[in-house]
Design an enzyme around this catalytic site. Structure first.
Site, PDB file in Angstrom:
ATOM      1  N   ASP A   1      15.878 -13.115  -5.947  1.00 30.44           N
ATOM      2  CA  ASP A   1      16.814 -12.998  -7.067  1.00 30.44           C
ATOM      3  C   ASP A   1      17.181 -14.374  -7.591  1.00 30.44           C
ATOM      4  O   ASP A   1      17.577 -15.256  -6.824  1.00 30.44           O
ATOM      5  CB  ASP A   1      18.088 -12.277  -6.638  1.00 30.44           C
ATOM      6  CG  ASP A   1      19.130 -12.303  -7.747  1.00 30.44           C
ATOM      7  OD1 ASP A   1      18.909 -11.612  -8.767  1.00 30.44           O
ATOM      8  OD2 ASP A   1      20.127 -13.046  -7.614  1.00 30.44           O
TER       9      ASP A   1
ATOM     10  N   TYR B   1      21.669 -20.431 -12.701  1.00 32.87           N
ATOM     11  CA  TYR B   1      21.498 -21.253 -11.513  1.00 32.87           C
ATOM     12  C   TYR B   1      20.769 -22.552 -11.862  1.00 32.87           C
ATOM     13  O   TYR B   1      19.549 -22.612 -11.944  1.00 32.87           O
ATOM     14  CB  TYR B   1      20.731 -20.495 -10.437  1.00 32.87           C
ATOM     15  CG  TYR B   1      21.367 -19.182 -10.019  1.00 32.87           C
ATOM     16  CD1 TYR B   1      22.723 -18.941 -10.193  1.00 32.87           C
ATOM     17  CD2 TYR B   1      20.600 -18.168  -9.442  1.00 32.87           C
ATOM     18  CE1 TYR B   1      23.305 -17.743  -9.805  1.00 32.87           C
ATOM     19  CE2 TYR B   1      21.174 -16.966  -9.055  1.00 32.87           C
ATOM     20  CZ  TYR B   1      22.520 -16.758  -9.246  1.00 32.87           C
ATOM     21  OH  TYR B   1      23.090 -15.560  -8.864  1.00 32.87           O
TER      22      TYR B   1
ATOM     23  N   LYS C   1      18.486 -12.540 -14.504  1.00 30.75           N
ATOM     24  CA  LYS C   1      19.704 -12.039 -15.139  1.00 30.75           C
ATOM     25  C   LYS C   1      19.750 -12.380 -16.626  1.00 30.75           C
ATOM     26  O   LYS C   1      19.077 -13.308 -17.080  1.00 30.75           O
ATOM     27  CB  LYS C   1      20.925 -12.585 -14.396  1.00 30.75           C
ATOM     28  CG  LYS C   1      20.887 -12.235 -12.897  1.00 30.75           C
ATOM     29  CD  LYS C   1      22.133 -12.655 -12.181  1.00 30.75           C
ATOM     30  CE  LYS C   1      22.040 -12.332 -10.700  1.00 30.75           C
ATOM     31  NZ  LYS C   1      21.160 -13.280  -9.979  1.00 30.75           N
TER      32      LYS C   1
ATOM     33  N   ASN D   1      31.095 -13.867   2.316  1.00 32.61           N
ATOM     34  CA  ASN D   1      32.338 -14.053   1.552  1.00 32.61           C
ATOM     35  C   ASN D   1      32.619 -15.531   1.260  1.00 32.61           C
ATOM     36  O   ASN D   1      33.678 -16.068   1.583  1.00 32.61           O
ATOM     37  CB  ASN D   1      33.531 -13.422   2.255  1.00 32.61           C
ATOM     38  CG  ASN D   1      33.612 -11.920   2.044  1.00 32.61           C
ATOM     39  OD1 ASN D   1      33.512 -11.164   3.018  1.00 32.61           O
ATOM     40  ND2 ASN D   1      33.763 -11.465   0.813  1.00 32.61           N
ATOM     41  N   SER D   2      31.630 -16.186   0.687  1.00 39.16           N
ATOM     42  CA  SER D   2      31.718 -17.605   0.279  1.00 39.16           C
ATOM     43  C   SER D   2      31.745 -18.569   1.467  1.00 39.16           C
ATOM     44  O   SER D   2      32.080 -19.740   1.293  1.00 39.16           O
ATOM     45  CB  SER D   2      32.927 -17.869  -0.619  1.00 39.16           C
ATOM     46  OG  SER D   2      32.849 -17.121  -1.797  1.00 39.16           O
ATOM     47  N   GLY D   3      31.411 -18.091   2.642  1.00 40.84           N
ATOM     48  CA  GLY D   3      31.234 -19.014   3.766  1.00 40.84           C
ATOM     49  C   GLY D   3      32.065 -18.735   4.989  1.00 40.84           C
ATOM     50  O   GLY D   3      31.674 -19.080   6.109  1.00 40.84           O
ATOM     51  N   ILE D   4      33.215 -18.078   4.840  1.00 39.57           N
ATOM     52  CA  ILE D   4      34.113 -17.920   5.983  1.00 39.57           C
ATOM     53  C   ILE D   4      33.494 -17.076   7.095  1.00 39.57           C
ATOM     54  O   ILE D   4      33.780 -17.285   8.274  1.00 39.57           O
ATOM     55  CB  ILE D   4      35.467 -17.333   5.529  1.00 39.57           C
ATOM     56  CG1 ILE D   4      36.508 -17.493   6.650  1.00 39.57           C
ATOM     57  CG2 ILE D   4      35.331 -15.884   5.060  1.00 39.57           C
ATOM     58  CD1 ILE D   4      37.930 -17.203   6.207  1.00 39.57           C
ATOM     59  N   LEU D   5      32.619 -16.138   6.735  1.00 38.59           N
ATOM     60  CA  LEU D   5      31.974 -15.312   7.756  1.00 38.59           C
ATOM     61  C   LEU D   5      30.721 -15.963   8.328  1.00 38.59           C
ATOM     62  O   LEU D   5      30.097 -15.411   9.227  1.00 38.59           O
ATOM     63  CB  LEU D   5      31.634 -13.929   7.184  1.00 38.59           C
ATOM     64  CG  LEU D   5      32.836 -13.044   6.869  1.00 38.59           C
ATOM     65  CD1 LEU D   5      32.391 -11.734   6.232  1.00 38.59           C
ATOM     66  CD2 LEU D   5      33.660 -12.758   8.132  1.00 38.59           C
ATOM     67  N   ALA D   6      30.371 -17.135   7.813  1.00 37.83           N
ATOM     68  CA  ALA D   6      29.292 -17.918   8.410  1.00 37.83           C
ATOM     69  C   ALA D   6      29.860 -18.997   9.326  1.00 37.83           C
ATOM     70  O   ALA D   6      29.393 -19.203  10.444  1.00 37.83           O
ATOM     71  CB  ALA D   6      28.426 -18.546   7.321  1.00 37.83           C
TER      72      ALA D   6
END
Length: 343
Positions: free
Chosen positions: A55, A60, A86, A240-245
């Site tokens: 994608d 981008y 897109k 979620n923009s990094g917090i879950l990584a």
């Protein structure tokens, strides 16, 4: 040797996309420069490892990601990959662009800027421009990028009217004529997807961040509605923009929804991390695998910025997570009770 990723049908189309896909925002130099060689190696690693869904978007890197993705896919047999890009922005030359600075979050050398246009002519022009940048005659999936109030604020009604009165007709014509195989939205909010369902049939929604290990509100109404309408979800932003990584137990500021995470989110992630430690589960692996348990979700597409990240993501994707881990998350009310979990 390639992995054998499971594939899932996209809506009622004949497209079957790998459950792990490639989000190519980083190929447009998201937040930091990526050399042409590194971009080529990253995309080649994903292809070699067995990912078949890619994608990208004009947004981008002001066309840079599309150029790089097209270069990587061009020599492959068409049956070996599925590509989405897109529409909704036209990329225009900007002689005054300061290519030494971040612009719209991208460190791109491309001297262009974007102009919103969701009209019939705008969608058609955007599609043709993307074909040129990609250097590819075929684009499988066309997604309308960033419709909705979160992006447009007071201009939301104007741009939605543009799309409703002309843009959707362009998508429908492109699909009916066989120039594309699937249509959808690429957005960060559920509400605009619900509105769009009232004006036509969509094969998929690329939805970033709204159904995750942190957020499951869509499980109540929206995801069942998608199933009823044969509309698949491509899940972007699984971290979620990094917090879950990264988690919250480091010295770095955790980010959520592109901003420093609020206290209540940090506290919830800390509790999830503790259960991860109890079961020897990697937080990022749980975040990556969780959304695919829902039958509406066809693929999860994290951003992949380098070849090492590709390899690490596949490792996380294949990590074995015990059923007791998911049970404990529900027992602690950290997951919605009606949210499906991997088995």
């Amino acid at each position: 040797m390639k992995n054998v990723f499971n594939t899932r049908q996209l809506g009622n189309t004949n497209l079957n996309i790998s459950t792990l896909g490639f989000g190519a925002a980083s190929m447009g130099n998201l937040y930091q420069p990526v050399s042409d060689e590194e971009a080529k190696n990253t995309l080649s690693s994903a292809i070699d490892i067995g990912i078949n869904y890619f994608d990208t978007a004009p947004r981008y890197g002001a066309g840079l990601s599309e150029r790089r993705v097209g270069d990587a896919l061009r020599e492959l047999p068409k049956q070996d990959y599925i590509l989405s890009t897109k529409v909704g922005r036209l990329i225009k030359p900007d002689a005054k662009a300061d290519v030494t600075q971040l612009r719209h979050g991208f460190a791109t050398p491309m001297p262009f800027d974007a102009q919103y246009d969701y009209s019939y002519d705008g969608i058609m022009r955007s599609f043709e421009d993307s074909q040129q940048r990609l250097g590819l005659a075929e684009i499988d999936i066309l997604l309308v990028h960033d419709l909705g109030r979160d992006t447009h604020g007071d201009r939301d009604s104007f741009y939605f009217m543009q799309f409703e009165q002309g843009g959707y007709r362009a998508l429908d014509e492109l699909k009916s004529s066989g120039q594309i195989k699937a249509i959808g939205l690429g957005v960060n909010e559920v509400e605009i997807c619900k509105r769009a369902m009232n004006i036509g049939q969509f094969d998929c929604f690329l939805l970033a961040g709204r159904y995750s290990l942190l957020e499951q509100e869509p499980v109540n109404e929206f995801l069942p509605q998608c199933i009823a309408n044969a509309t698949s979800i491509i899940l972007g932003g699984p971290y979620n923009s990094g917090i879950l990584a990264t988690g919250v137990r480091t010295n770095k500021t955790p980010f959520y929804n592109y901003n420093p995470a609020p206290k209540e989110v940090i506290l919830k992630v800390d509790k999830i991390e503790q259960i991860c430690l109890d079961h020897n589960v990697t937080l990022a692996a749980a975040a990556l695998q969780f959304p695919l348990a829902h039958p509406a979700v066809a693929s999860v597409i994290p951003g992949l910025g380098n070849a090492k990240r590709v390899a690490k993501t596949v490792q996380l994707f294949n990590e074995v997570i015990p059923c007791a881990f998911w049970q404990d998350l529900k027992s602690e009310q950290l997951l919605a009770e009606n949210a499906p979990v991997p088995m």
